[in-house]
Scaffold this active site. Structure first.
Site, PDB file in Angstrom:
ATOM      1  N   SER A  61       0.876  -1.169   0.000  1.00 30.07           N
ATOM      2  CA  SER A  61       0.000   0.000   0.000  1.00 30.07           C
ATOM      3  C   SER A  61       0.909   1.212   0.000  1.00 30.07           C
ATOM      4  CB  SER A  61      -0.841   0.010   1.286  1.00 30.07           C
ATOM      5  OG  SER A  61      -1.424   1.277   1.491  1.00 30.07           O
ATOM      6  N   TYR A  93      -1.848  -1.324  10.464  1.00 24.29           N
ATOM      7  CA  TYR A  93      -1.839  -1.417   8.994  1.00 24.29           C
ATOM      8  C   TYR A  93      -0.537  -0.849   8.430  1.00 24.29           C
ATOM      9  CZ  TYR A  93      -3.879  -1.096   4.261  1.00 24.29           C
ATOM     10  OH  TYR A  93      -4.156  -1.226   2.923  1.00 24.29           O
TER      11      TYR A  93
HETATM   12  P1  NAD Z   1     -11.371  -6.231   0.165  1.00 20.51           P
HETATM   13  O1  NAD Z   1     -11.942  -6.150   1.535  1.00 20.51           O
HETATM   14  O2  NAD Z   1     -12.208  -5.890  -1.016  1.00 20.51           O
HETATM   15  O3  NAD Z   1     -10.733  -7.676  -0.095  1.00 20.51           O
HETATM   16  C1  NAD Z   1      -9.987  -8.338   0.862  1.00 20.51           C
HETATM   17  C2  NAD Z   1      -9.920  -9.797   0.509  1.00 20.51           C
HETATM   18  O4  NAD Z   1      -9.163 -10.467   1.525  1.00 20.51           O
HETATM   19  C3  NAD Z   1     -11.303 -10.460   0.466  1.00 20.51           C
HETATM   20  O5  NAD Z   1     -11.301 -11.451  -0.538  1.00 20.51           O
HETATM   21  C4  NAD Z   1     -11.395 -11.103   1.853  1.00 20.51           C
HETATM   22  O6  NAD Z   1     -12.289 -12.215   1.897  1.00 20.51           O
HETATM   23  C5  NAD Z   1      -9.953 -11.538   2.036  1.00 20.51           C
HETATM   24  N1  NAD Z   1      -9.608 -11.789   3.432  1.00 20.51           N
HETATM   25  C6  NAD Z   1      -9.753 -10.983   4.515  1.00 20.51           C
HETATM   26  N2  NAD Z   1      -9.325 -11.610   5.614  1.00 20.51           N
HETATM   27  C7  NAD Z   1      -8.907 -12.833   5.231  1.00 20.51           C
HETATM   28  C8  NAD Z   1      -8.362 -13.954   5.909  1.00 20.51           C
HETATM   29  N3  NAD Z   1      -8.167 -13.956   7.231  1.00 20.51           N
HETATM   30  N4  NAD Z   1      -8.050 -15.047   5.183  1.00 20.51           N
HETATM   31  C9  NAD Z   1      -8.262 -15.083   3.844  1.00 20.51           C
HETATM   32  N5  NAD Z   1      -8.765 -14.063   3.141  1.00 20.51           N
HETATM   33  C10 NAD Z   1      -9.082 -12.946   3.834  1.00 20.51           C
HETATM   34  O7  NAD Z   1     -10.074  -5.299   0.235  1.00 20.51           O
HETATM   35  P2  NAD Z   1      -9.112  -4.690  -0.882  1.00 20.51           P
HETATM   36  O8  NAD Z   1      -9.227  -3.210  -0.783  1.00 20.51           O
HETATM   37  O9  NAD Z   1      -9.290  -5.360  -2.188  1.00 20.51           O
HETATM   38  O10 NAD Z   1      -7.701  -5.069  -0.256  1.00 20.51           O
HETATM   39  C11 NAD Z   1      -6.830  -6.021  -0.809  1.00 20.51           C
HETATM   40  C12 NAD Z   1      -5.405  -5.663  -0.438  1.00 20.51           C
HETATM   41  O11 NAD Z   1      -5.079  -4.388  -0.993  1.00 20.51           O
HETATM   42  C13 NAD Z   1      -5.175  -5.543   1.061  1.00 20.51           C
HETATM   43  O12 NAD Z   1      -3.924  -6.091   1.402  1.00 20.51           O
HETATM   44  C14 NAD Z   1      -5.181  -4.045   1.276  1.00 20.51           C
HETATM   45  O13 NAD Z   1      -4.429  -3.678   2.411  1.00 20.51           O
HETATM   46  C15 NAD Z   1      -4.535  -3.569   0.003  1.00 20.51           C
HETATM   47  N6  NAD Z   1      -4.793  -2.173  -0.309  1.00 20.51           N
HETATM   48  C16 NAD Z   1      -6.048  -1.706  -0.491  1.00 20.51           C
HETATM   49  C17 NAD Z   1      -6.229  -0.369  -0.782  1.00 20.51           C
HETATM   50  C18 NAD Z   1      -7.585   0.224  -1.024  1.00 20.51           C
HETATM   51  O14 NAD Z   1      -7.678   1.454  -1.122  1.00 20.51           O
HETATM   52  N7  NAD Z   1      -8.631  -0.551  -1.119  1.00 20.51           N
HETATM   53  C19 NAD Z   1      -5.141   0.480  -0.898  1.00 20.51           C
HETATM   54  C20 NAD Z   1      -3.873  -0.036  -0.702  1.00 20.51           C
HETATM   55  C21 NAD Z   1      -3.701  -1.365  -0.423  1.00 20.51           C
END
Ligand code: NAD
Length: 286
Positions: free
Chosen positions: A168, A181
């Site tokens: 991130s 985080y």
């Molecule tokens: P999201 O909530 O849409 O998806 C998260 C996924 O992880 C889902 O499929 C969920 O079921 C799975 N998950 C959660 N806990 C779990 C566990 N214990 N075991 C297995 N699967 C699990 O979130 P997202 O925004 O797509 O985030 C995905 C990644 O991207 C994360 O690592 C997040 O930190 C990173 N990220 C997101 C953003 C943003 O703005 N959305 C920005 C930077 C980084």
């Protein structure tokens, strides 16, 4: 009958089109947290290139599986699913074994599963700290340590593999109320560098992707909280969120992040090693 056989030129174009579509044909990608958001976007982009996909994550599985199958259909990608809880080491071991049983090998590992919790350090529930460190950081260590030996044995022992850690912009800079985080994401950027260095003379690369705001369920919760806190509409809350951090005033999309992952898997990216690559609308440039 003019319609019985495609004209030769059409057949050549068709073969070229399929070949270009299938740059990852025969490879297998394990994408953690791929039932939603960014992980699902990356899984679809890799499937579109022909990679077989092992999906993972909670919630609805049939919908995401159908989306990934549809994305990979023209290139002949297959899709499997394992419901490992990424905070449990035994589950992760089982998922890696399952992937190998299904497809024979893991060539591409995308460590993407992640959760968020927002609170000041003094108010941060210790059990939330532990879960965030386990899911957002330690799980990537466990998948990597289990998958690296088979990547090192690939290509006749010269090694081939791609590890992509979804970090991130919070792997590079901090924000208030996100201690666990930010700590986990800085940690995964460090793990990325070490993994890249330890395999630098092989065909295995390890890189991190650092998105800014992406409008997934993880971020929608933060938009909802802002809307409620300030008594404003969803659209106004999105603008407020972007305006605080992201100069472009645009969300990055899972599709854009998927294409960056495809680039990391491509031959021209063979010497991109240990980078933390932002796609953040200028957030970290400030
Ligand atoms: P999201 O909530 O849409 O998806 C998260 C996924 O992880 C889902 O499929 C969920 O079921 C799975 N998950 C959660 N806990 C779990 C566990 N214990 N075991 C297995 N699967 C699990 O979130 P997202 O925004 O797509 O985030 C995905 C990644 O991207 C994360 O690592 C997040 O930190 C990173 N990220 C997101 C953003 C943003 O703005 N959305 C920005 C930077 C980084």
């Amino acid at each position: 009958n003019a319609f019985a056989e495609p004209a030769p030129i059409m057949a050549v174009l068709h073969r070229t089109f399929i070949a270009r579509l299938s740059r990852l044909k025969g490879k297998t990608a394990l994408v953690t947290g791929s039932t939603s958001g960014i992980g699902l976007g990356i899984a679809k982009a890799l499937a579109r290139q022909g990679a077989n996909i092992v999906l993972n994550g909670f919630g609805d599985v049939d919908g995401p599986r159908a989306e990934v199958l549809a994305a990979g259909q023209a290139a002949g990608a297959q899709v499997a699913y394992h419901g490992a809880d990424m905070s449990r080491v035994a589950d992760i071991e089982d998922m890696v074994q399952y992937s190998v049983r299904n497809f024979g090998q893991i060539d591409i590992l995308v460590n993407n599963a992640g959760i968020q919790h927002v609170a000041r350090v003094e108010d941060f529930p210790p059990e939330r700290w532990d879960s965030i460190i386990a899911i957002n950081l330690s799980s990537a260590f466990h998948t990597s340590r289990l998958v690296l030996p088979m990547m090192q044995a690939a290509d006749g022992g010269k090694g081939w593999g791609r590890i992509i850690n979804v970090a991130s912009v919070h792997g590079l800079v901090g924000s208030a109320q996100k201690s666990a985080y930010v700590a986990a994401k800085h940690g995964i950027v460090g793990l990325t560098k070490v993994t890249a260095l330890e395999n630098a003379t092989s065909g295995i690369t390890c890189n991190a992707i650092c998105p800014g705001w992406v409008l997934t369920p993880l971020v929608q919760k933060q938009v909802d909280a802002k809307a409620e806190q300030h008594g404003i509409s969803n659209e106004e809350a999105k603008k407020l969120l972007l305006g605080e951090k992201e100069p472009s005033m645009q969300f990055t999309t899972p599709e854009e992040l998927g294409e960056l992952a495809v680039f990391f898997c491509s031959p021209p990216a063979a010497n991109v090693r240990g980078v933390a690559w932002n796609m953040d609308g200028g957030w970290a440039a400030q």
